[in-house]
Design an enzyme around this catalytic site. Sequence first.
Site, PDB file in Angstrom:
ATOM      1  N   GLY A 228      -1.922  -7.769  -3.549  1.00 26.43           N
ATOM      2  CA  GLY A 228      -2.072  -7.930  -4.984  1.00 26.43           C
ATOM      3  C   GLY A 228      -2.646  -9.240  -5.450  1.00 26.43           C
ATOM      4  CD  GLU A 266       0.878  -4.021   3.257  1.00 26.30           C
ATOM      5  OE1 GLU A 266       1.495  -3.432   4.151  1.00 26.30           O
ATOM      6  OE2 GLU A 266       0.757  -3.563   2.095  1.00 26.30           O
ATOM      7  N   PRO A 267      -3.150  -8.615   1.946  1.00 28.59           N
ATOM      8  CG  PRO A 267      -4.240 -10.478   2.825  1.00 28.59           C
ATOM      9  CD  PRO A 267      -2.999  -9.636   2.993  1.00 28.59           C
ATOM     10  CB  CYS A 339     -26.967  10.697 -17.651  1.00 25.78           C
ATOM     11  SG  CYS A 339     -28.755  10.629 -17.486  1.00 25.78           S
ATOM     12  CE1 TYR A 368      -9.435  -1.420  -3.402  1.00 21.88           C
ATOM     13  CE2 TYR A 368      -9.347  -3.629  -4.329  1.00 21.88           C
ATOM     14  CZ  TYR A 368      -8.795  -2.630  -3.554  1.00 21.88           C
ATOM     15  OH  TYR A 368      -7.599  -2.855  -2.913  1.00 21.88           O
TER      16      TYR A 368
END
EC number: 4.1.1.20
Length: 403
Positions: A228, A266-267, A339, A368
Amino acid sequence: MIDPAFIEKFEQIATPFYYYDMELLGHTVDTLASLSRKYGIDVHYAVKANVERRILETIAGSGIGADCVSGNEVRRALECGFPAGRIVFAGVGKSDREIHEALNAGIEAFNCESLHEIYVINAMAAAFGLRARVAARINPNIDAHTHKYVTTGLFENKFGIARHEFDAMVDLLGRCGNIDFTGLHFHIGSQITEVRDVFSLEARRVDEIISYFEDKGLKVDNVDFGGGLGIDYEDPDSCPVAPFEDWFRTIISGYRRRPGQRLHLEPGRSVVAQCGTLISRVLFVKSGETKNFLILDAGMNDLIRPALYGAYHKIENLSSCFRKGFSEMQAYDVVGPVCESSDVWGQGRLLPLSVRGDLMAIRSAGAYGQVMASRYNLRDFAPAVFSDELENAPHFIDYFKRL
């Protein structure tokens, strides 16, 4: 920061593409691995942030483990050099096939997110004559003060086991003959920038929950605080490496570590976001009555965060560095070609006067970004280009289609 010497080489590569600064990635990973040793906290990289093979191989080479949320991520982690004994498998919806394959691989642990999942994994392990190492993901009911789509630790949430199920979980674990209970797992959200306030609260809450289970006779050998840690999207060059040490210290100072207990983090985003940039090109400049638009060839299919979350990414005109003595600025709405009205990179962005063909950089896109891409509108996937391979410019000219 993108090396200006590379920009001319970018002209030879068809856009859009993802550019990865491998020197920055290496420095980030080395920093994280060093702090892991210094504080005695195990680190597992959250694979979902970026699954490019070269990225994963670099991280695996540092000795960092992997945190996976699908069977295919487990398989990719193994292929890229993460030892099975350093892979944890989380996720609320593990299929039977995924569980079976992970059992056979001998992963470090399943992070189970419901009582039913613990029951099913025990039954499958028994059916195949195996033992499953299992940690239970606990919902600590903490507001991480982040976007609602990436908050995971509140009281009622699809993630994790809630307090009203604690006693039933202890009872279930006592009845599961093919499970080795390894510890507890927590995760409260993503892109957390209030490091000391939020993570110190998590550390204290975790300590309370561990004490509860210890009073019930459950020994907790491993405590996983999840990930996080956020990054600076607005000024990526001032903070290219996330405040890992602040994070580690906050956890260590706020949690009462039991003798022999292993701690885990957990990065994901904080490891890879700043090394990645989406490189695009201006297709058209459109002048409206009250606005000016830059229409790029990269769209929400390439990087969905702005459309999905309203997320901010810094935008830079790379071509402007070659215009000596010309510094006129202009406010633009920077948009993509898809579009959909939500295909917008930024509104009212102040940029150097821009023209058709200018190269544009959408920063902090290593997490991401490429991993969430789609072929919506039947658009091509943007490929990856790595900084340490740019010396072989002819290779890229052959590989990518010319404009």
